[in-house]
Design an enzyme around this catalytic site. Structure first.
Site, PDB file in Angstrom:
ATOM      1  N   CYS A  79       0.935  -1.323  -0.116  1.00 11.97           N
ATOM      2  CA  CYS A  79       0.094  -0.086  -0.097  1.00 11.97           C
ATOM      3  C   CYS A  79       0.881   1.348  -0.059  1.00 11.97           C
ATOM      4  O   CYS A  79       1.660   1.642  -0.874  1.00 11.97           O
ATOM      5  CB  CYS A  79      -1.047  -0.277   0.952  1.00 11.97           C
ATOM      6  SG  CYS A  79      -2.365   0.939   0.805  1.00 11.97           S
ATOM      7  N   HIS A 169      -3.392  -4.843   1.845  1.00  7.32           N
ATOM      8  CA  HIS A 169      -2.877  -5.163   3.147  1.00  7.32           C
ATOM      9  C   HIS A 169      -3.029  -6.479   3.466  1.00  7.32           C
ATOM     10  O   HIS A 169      -3.733  -6.982   4.224  1.00  7.32           O
ATOM     11  CB  HIS A 169      -3.850  -4.250   4.150  1.00  7.32           C
ATOM     12  CG  HIS A 169      -3.372  -2.752   4.215  1.00  7.32           C
ATOM     13  ND1 HIS A 169      -2.596  -2.275   4.799  1.00  7.32           N
ATOM     14  CD2 HIS A 169      -4.056  -1.855   3.274  1.00  7.32           C
ATOM     15  CE1 HIS A 169      -2.626  -0.831   4.773  1.00  7.32           C
ATOM     16  NE2 HIS A 169      -3.490  -0.682   3.527  1.00  7.32           N
ATOM     17  N   GLU A 171      -1.293  -7.898   5.707  1.00 10.62           N
ATOM     18  CA  GLU A 171      -1.232  -8.285   7.183  1.00 10.62           C
ATOM     19  C   GLU A 171      -2.541  -8.274   7.952  1.00 10.62           C
ATOM     20  O   GLU A 171      -2.537  -8.575   9.025  1.00 10.62           O
ATOM     21  CB  GLU A 171      -0.040  -7.169   7.636  1.00 10.62           C
ATOM     22  CG  GLU A 171      -0.827  -5.821   7.819  1.00 10.62           C
ATOM     23  CD  GLU A 171      -0.969  -5.027   6.769  1.00 10.62           C
ATOM     24  OE1 GLU A 171      -0.869  -5.450   5.482  1.00 10.62           O
ATOM     25  OE2 GLU A 171      -1.423  -3.753   6.698  1.00 10.62           O
TER      26      GLU A 171
END
Ligand code: GLN
Length: 196
Positions: A79, A169, A171
């Site tokens: 990102c 994202h 994560e």
């Protein structure tokens, strides 16, 4: 070989990446200075706000060290991290600027328009659950860059030599497959450098 993977820890989604790196069996190192950078085999640039991160990079006088690190070692930009890594950013000057892609910031709308979609990522996974939050898109790539995923015709994940970047994202879900792919890149590069 246990890899040491750095997470640029000036701003943004640092803790989540640290957890993902540890879950893959690697050591996670918070990178705030060039000394920290010297300890790591690969670097993750987290999501957050690229303009804020750039300000903090300059405050820490870290840009030259990041650029030098990127000449040889793997870097994964997620990102805002994709924006930091891009060689070109529409209407802006680049930051680290080493991955041969052109980024467009905030290309998928505002924070309230965040969304999650299953994506097919080449060489990684058929149905990776990708979370987009004020995400950038990759509007063009150098001819040698490998496009790993598109969403509605837009490039959202790509690899250029020892760089990988995604608009979303990874994560924020428990899926470690993209991190494992990056760790394999780091391992390959580290072995290559030992062999030289
Ligand atoms: N919009 C942010 C930027 O331009 C990126 C958003 C994110 O990392 N979730 O830097």
């Amino acid at each position: 070989m246990v890899m040491n993977i750095g997470v640029l820890a000036l701003q943004g989604a640092v803790t989540e990446h640290v957890r993902a790196i540890q879950s893959c069996g690697a050591n996670a190192i918070l990178v705030k200075s060039s000394n920290d950078l010297a300890q790591v085999d690969g670097l993750l640039l987290p999501g957050g706000e690229s303009t804020a991160m750039r300000r903090l990079i300059d405050y820490a006088q870290l840009l030259p060290a990041l650029q030098e690190f990127s000449m040889e070692k793997p870097v994964f930009g997620t990102c805002a991290g994709l924006i930091l890594l891009a060689s070109e950013i529409e209407n802006e000057t680049p930051h680290i600027g080493k991955m041969r892609i052109t980024a467009r910031r905030n290309a998928f709308g505002r924070q309230v328009e965040s969304f999650e979609v299953p994506l097919s990522i080449r060489g990684v996974k058929e149905d990776f659950s990708a979370v987009f939050i004020r995400a950038p898109k990759i509007v063009s790539v150098h001819e040698d860059v490998e496009v790993l995923a598109t969403f509605e015709g837009d490039i959202v994940c790509a690899r250029d030599r020892h760089f990988i970047a995604c608009s979303f994202h990874p994560e924020l879900t428990n899926d470690l497959s993209l991190m494992q792919y990056f760790l394999a890149m780091c391992r390959e590069k580290a072995e290559e450098q030992v062999a030289q």
